[in-house]
Structures are given as C-alpha cells and as structure tokens.
Design an enzyme around this catalytic site. Structure first.
Site, PDB file in Angstrom:
ATOM      1  N   ASP A 122      11.387   2.989   4.262  1.00  0.00           N
ATOM      2  CA  ASP A 122      11.120   1.588   4.597  1.00  0.00           C
ATOM      3  C   ASP A 122      12.288   1.068   5.426  1.00  0.00           C
ATOM      4  O   ASP A 122      13.419   1.533   5.277  1.00  0.00           O
ATOM      5  CB  ASP A 122      10.958   0.720   3.338  1.00  0.00           C
ATOM      6  CG  ASP A 122      10.120  -0.527   3.609  1.00  0.00           C
ATOM      7  OD1 ASP A 122       8.929  -0.550   3.245  1.00  0.00           O
ATOM      8  OD2 ASP A 122      10.648  -1.484   4.224  1.00  0.00           O
ATOM      9  N   TYR A 176      -2.720  -7.148  16.475  1.00  0.00           N
ATOM     10  CA  TYR A 176      -3.026  -6.321  15.296  1.00  0.00           C
ATOM     11  C   TYR A 176      -4.334  -5.555  15.523  1.00  0.00           C
ATOM     12  O   TYR A 176      -4.385  -4.329  15.365  1.00  0.00           O
ATOM     13  CB  TYR A 176      -3.148  -7.213  14.061  1.00  0.00           C
ATOM     14  CG  TYR A 176      -3.267  -6.426  12.771  1.00  0.00           C
ATOM     15  CD1 TYR A 176      -2.170  -5.756  12.231  1.00  0.00           C
ATOM     16  CD2 TYR A 176      -4.481  -6.356  12.085  1.00  0.00           C
ATOM     17  CE1 TYR A 176      -2.273  -5.042  11.050  1.00  0.00           C
ATOM     18  CE2 TYR A 176      -4.587  -5.641  10.892  1.00  0.00           C
ATOM     19  CZ  TYR A 176      -3.487  -4.980  10.386  1.00  0.00           C
ATOM     20  OH  TYR A 176      -3.582  -4.258   9.207  1.00  0.00           O
ATOM     21  N   LYS A 217      -4.444  -1.521  16.054  1.00  0.00           N
ATOM     22  CA  LYS A 217      -5.095  -0.746  14.987  1.00  0.00           C
ATOM     23  C   LYS A 217      -6.254   0.080  15.562  1.00  0.00           C
ATOM     24  O   LYS A 217      -6.513   1.185  15.087  1.00  0.00           O
ATOM     25  CB  LYS A 217      -5.554  -1.660  13.848  1.00  0.00           C
ATOM     26  CG  LYS A 217      -4.383  -2.215  13.030  1.00  0.00           C
ATOM     27  CD  LYS A 217      -3.639  -1.104  12.262  1.00  0.00           C
ATOM     28  CE  LYS A 217      -2.547  -1.619  11.354  1.00  0.00           C
ATOM     29  NZ  LYS A 217      -1.875  -0.541  10.593  1.00  0.00           N
ATOM     30  N   ILE A 232       0.834  -1.211   0.000  1.00  0.00           N
ATOM     31  CA  ILE A 232       0.000   0.000   0.000  1.00  0.00           C
ATOM     32  C   ILE A 232       0.866   1.257   0.000  1.00  0.00           C
ATOM     33  O   ILE A 232       0.573   2.232  -0.696  1.00  0.00           O
ATOM     34  CB  ILE A 232      -0.941  -0.016   1.234  1.00  0.00           C
ATOM     35  CG1 ILE A 232      -1.935  -1.179   1.124  1.00  0.00           C
ATOM     36  CG2 ILE A 232      -1.683   1.315   1.368  1.00  0.00           C
ATOM     37  CD1 ILE A 232      -2.754  -1.435   2.392  1.00  0.00           C
ATOM     38  N   SER A 249      -6.786   0.238   9.306  1.00  0.00           N
ATOM     39  CA  SER A 249      -7.267  -1.048   8.796  1.00  0.00           C
ATOM     40  C   SER A 249      -8.722  -1.130   9.238  1.00  0.00           C
ATOM     41  O   SER A 249      -9.097  -0.515  10.249  1.00  0.00           O
ATOM     42  CB  SER A 249      -6.501  -2.209   9.462  1.00  0.00           C
ATOM     43  OG  SER A 249      -7.159  -3.441   9.228  1.00  0.00           O
TER      44      SER A 249
HETATM   45  N1  LIG Z   1      -2.717  -5.778   3.204  1.00  0.00           N
HETATM   46  C1  LIG Z   1      -3.850  -5.666   3.863  1.00  0.00           C
HETATM   47  O1  LIG Z   1      -4.759  -6.491   3.706  1.00  0.00           O
HETATM   48  C2  LIG Z   1      -4.066  -4.488   4.799  1.00  0.00           C
HETATM   49  C3  LIG Z   1      -5.381  -4.204   5.176  1.00  0.00           C
HETATM   50  C4  LIG Z   1      -5.607  -3.128   6.029  1.00  0.00           C
HETATM   51  C5  LIG Z   1      -4.554  -2.351   6.468  1.00  0.00           C
HETATM   52  N2  LIG Z   1      -3.285  -2.648   6.084  1.00  0.00           N
HETATM   53  C6  LIG Z   1      -2.210  -1.799   6.610  1.00  0.00           C
HETATM   54  O2  LIG Z   1      -1.557  -1.173   5.527  1.00  0.00           O
HETATM   55  C7  LIG Z   1      -0.213  -0.844   5.889  1.00  0.00           C
HETATM   56  C8  LIG Z   1       0.723  -1.331   4.805  1.00  0.00           C
HETATM   57  O3  LIG Z   1       0.617  -2.736   4.744  1.00  0.00           O
HETATM   58  P1  LIG Z   1       0.869  -3.604   3.424  1.00  0.00           P
HETATM   59  O4  LIG Z   1      -0.263  -4.523   3.290  1.00  0.00           O
HETATM   60  O5  LIG Z   1       1.253  -2.735   2.291  1.00  0.00           O
HETATM   61  O6  LIG Z   1       2.080  -4.468   3.963  1.00  0.00           O
HETATM   62  P2  LIG Z   1       3.480  -4.888   3.351  1.00  0.00           P
HETATM   63  O7  LIG Z   1       3.992  -5.905   4.291  1.00  0.00           O
HETATM   64  O8  LIG Z   1       3.350  -5.193   1.905  1.00  0.00           O
HETATM   65  O9  LIG Z   1       4.324  -3.535   3.474  1.00  0.00           O
HETATM   66  C9  LIG Z   1       4.666  -2.996   4.729  1.00  0.00           C
HETATM   67  C10 LIG Z   1       6.029  -2.354   4.596  1.00  0.00           C
HETATM   68  O10 LIG Z   1       6.333  -1.729   5.854  1.00  0.00           O
HETATM   69  C11 LIG Z   1       7.706  -1.939   6.118  1.00  0.00           C
HETATM   70  N3  LIG Z   1       7.942  -1.798   7.559  1.00  0.00           N
HETATM   71  C12 LIG Z   1       7.601  -2.635   8.572  1.00  0.00           C
HETATM   72  N4  LIG Z   1       7.986  -2.121   9.753  1.00  0.00           N
HETATM   73  C13 LIG Z   1       8.566  -0.924   9.480  1.00  0.00           C
HETATM   74  C14 LIG Z   1       9.154   0.082  10.288  1.00  0.00           C
HETATM   75  N5  LIG Z   1       9.234  -0.058  11.609  1.00  0.00           N
HETATM   76  N6  LIG Z   1       9.652   1.179   9.682  1.00  0.00           N
HETATM   77  C15 LIG Z   1       9.617   1.311   8.320  1.00  0.00           C
HETATM   78  N7  LIG Z   1       9.072   0.395   7.516  1.00  0.00           N
HETATM   79  C16 LIG Z   1       8.553  -0.711   8.084  1.00  0.00           C
HETATM   80  C17 LIG Z   1       8.003  -3.347   5.583  1.00  0.00           C
HETATM   81  O11 LIG Z   1       9.389  -3.522   5.330  1.00  0.00           O
HETATM   82  C18 LIG Z   1       7.152  -3.372   4.315  1.00  0.00           C
HETATM   83  O12 LIG Z   1       7.872  -2.967   3.151  1.00  0.00           O
HETATM   84  C19 LIG Z   1       0.017  -1.483   7.251  1.00  0.00           C
HETATM   85  O13 LIG Z   1      -0.098  -0.511   8.271  1.00  0.00           O
HETATM   86  C20 LIG Z   1      -1.104  -2.505   7.336  1.00  0.00           C
HETATM   87  O14 LIG Z   1      -1.447  -2.800   8.671  1.00  0.00           O
HETATM   88  C21 LIG Z   1      -3.013  -3.696   5.257  1.00  0.00           C
END
Ligand SMILES: NC(=O)c1ccc[n+]([C@@H]2O[C@H](COP(=O)([O-])OP(=O)(O)OC[C@H]3O[C@@H](n4cnc5c(N)ncnc54)[C@H](O)[C@@H]3O)[C@@H](O)[C@H]2O)c1
Length: 257
Positions: A38, A148, A152, A19, A135
């Site tokens: 990141d 989580y 959240k 995202i 989320s």
């Molecule tokens: N994928 C889903 O279904 C979903 C749904 C709702 C919310 N989200 C939220 O969206 C956000 C992005 O998630 P995503 O699905 O793209 O996940 P993802 O795992 O694809 O990407 C998350 C990125 O965050 C980086 N990261 C983790 N800890 C970190 C830190 N301390 N500092 C800097 N970077 C860090 C990771 O290296 C990774 O590249 C998150 O907050 C997640 O909770 C995701």
C-alpha cells in the site's frame, strides 16, 4: 479449495484496507504467503501483522522486484487491486487533467508495469495468475466519474488482452467487476454513490469469496454482483436504450445533489 493457493507467493496491491485487505486475509487463510502493498505504509504493516504477511509499502507501479525478494524469488499470484477514484464532476465543467493522469497511472499503467515485470518469469515457468480488481464501471460506466469509468474500461481491456494472449502458456487472468463495496472509496463517492452504489453494496469479504469461487471454476470474469451480467448484456444488445436508462440516473443525481 483452490489447490494452487496453498503455499503460493501472493502479492496484493492497495491492501492496507478495503477490498485489498479482504483479498490478503483470504489468501492468507488459504495458506498462501502474502505480500501486502500500500502507499500507506502504516496500514500495510497493520494488515501484515494481523495475517502474518510481509508489508512492502510504496507505489503499486514499481513493487514487483521487492515483492519477489520478500517471497524468496517468485510471485505466483499478483492482485492488481490498488485504485483511485475521482467523482462528483459538475456537468459542463472541464474535467481536471490531474485526475485523469493519476487515474491512468494507478488504474491502468500500474497493471501494465506489473505484467511487464512478471511475465518473463511466468512464461518461463508456464504458470502465473494475474487478478485485476476492475469494477462494474469498467463494463458499464459510472455517472459523474469519467476518469474512473474510462480507466476501468482500460483495466478490463488489458486484463482481457493478457488472458487471450497468454492463456495457452499457463497464465490465468481474472477480472473482478463489483458494483458498490463498503470501503473508504465508496464512502467518498457522494450523492452519485448513494444513488447508484450504496443500495446494493456488499462487504469486502464478499468480493474475496467471489474471487475464490471464480478461481475454482476457472472463470475470467468475476461478478460479485451477479445482476451486472444482465446489465452488461443489455448495454451490448441495445446501446441507446441502455444510455437512456443511464441518462435517467444522471438526471436523478442532478436533482438530488
Ligand atoms: N469500493 C467500491 O465500491 C469498489 C467497487 C468496484 C471496484 N473497486 C475497486 O477496488 C479496488 C480497491 O478499492 P477499495 O474500495 O478497497 O478502496 P480503498 O480506498 O478502501 O483502498 C484502496 C487502497 O489503495 C491504496 N492505494 C492508492 N493508490 C495506490 C498506489 N498507487 N499504490 C499502492 N497503493 C495505493 C490506498 O492507500 C488504499 O489503502 C480499487 O481498484 C477500486 O477501484 C471498488
């Protein structure tokens, strides 16, 4: 078209993929100058190269000063997007303290620390935009993933707090609350994700589109899955009925995993 984005200095944390990368791409396409943060420096650099942004690798908890320098002195939009998810908890087993601690740190405290670093400048200028990737789990809870779901909820409450405290001083806040989004995080959710999230999962760019629509309409709550509004209302209006429905999902998950 969100006028304020053209030429703005934007930071997106956790933007090496998923995202965050989609948000970074969209802000860059709209003419913003984008810092890509990141923990994974290689991934951050790849996205920065692709969109003509600036990579600032490291822990999202402590990057505001470096990001501000990289943008020439000010951050206009801060997307607190980095997040961690631990799931698949065995019912009856104690919940792991390390997962709780890391979840609080990344999903909540990184937002608090960023806001502390950003607000003095934003209040002096009378403008700033804080985008929190929360989320639907922050509104509705998620089976098998207590750290989580709880953190959240915390991220959502903190975004609400920022909005209600600073909206008359020019600070805009948006809380993005999607259900499943097709990223590495979703792939790691196992059987619970297969049951609850994958059937209606959307693409990361759909989340970016929803944010831009919400910014145009000046809305706090951004729901890339519009049906979440109805679930959130049902949870508030009839909590026991809603909990019974969620428990039904829990039982289904216990059968299939
Ligand atoms: N994928 C889903 O279904 C979903 C749904 C709702 C919310 N989200 C939220 O969206 C956000 C992005 O998630 P995503 O699905 O793209 O996940 P993802 O795992 O694809 O990407 C998350 C990125 O965050 C980086 N990261 C983790 N800890 C970190 C830190 N301390 N500092 C800097 N970077 C860090 C990771 O290296 C990774 O590249 C998150 O907050 C997640 O909770 C995701």
């Amino acid at each position: 078209m969100v006028e304020a984005v053209q030429g703005a200095g934007v930071v997106v944390t956790g933007a090496g993929g998923g995202i965050g990368a989609a948000l970074a791409r969209r802000f860059a396409a709209e003419g913003a100058r984008v810092v890509i943060n990141d923990l994974d420096g290689v991934k951050a650099a790849a996205v920065a190269d692709e969109i003509g942004g600036i990579a600032v690798p490291g822990d999202a908890s402590a990057i505001v000063a470096d990001a501000r320098d990289a943008l020439g002195g000010s951050v206009d939009v801060y997307c607190a997007n980095a997040g961690v998810a631990f799931g698949g908890e065995e019912p009856g087993q104690p919940l792991d303290e390390k997962s709780w601690a890391l979840s609080w740190d990344v999903n909540v405290m990184a937002h608090v620390r960023a806001a502390n670093a950003l607000l003095p400048d934003w209040l002096e200028r009378g403008s700033g935009r804080f985008v929190s990737t929360v989320s639907a789990a922050g509104l509705l809870t998620m089976i098998g993933a207590a750290p989580y779901a709880v953190t959240k909820h915390g991220a959502y409450a903190f975004a609400e707090y920022l909005s209600l405290t600073y909206r008359h001083r020019g600070v805009k806040v948006h809380a993005i609350c999607p259900q499943g989004v097709r990223t590495d995080m979703l792939d790691a959710t196992g059987a619970a994700g297969d049951l609850v999230l994958k059937p209606t999962a959307i693409a990361p760019q759909d989340v970016a589109d929803a944010l831009f629509k919400g910014m145009e309409e000046d809305r706090f709550l951004i729901l890339p899955h519009p049906e979440v509004a109805g679930y959130y209302e049902a949870r508030a209006a009839t909590p026991d009925r809603w909990l019974a429905g969620m428990n039904h999902l829990q039982q289904k998950w216990e059968e299939v995993r």
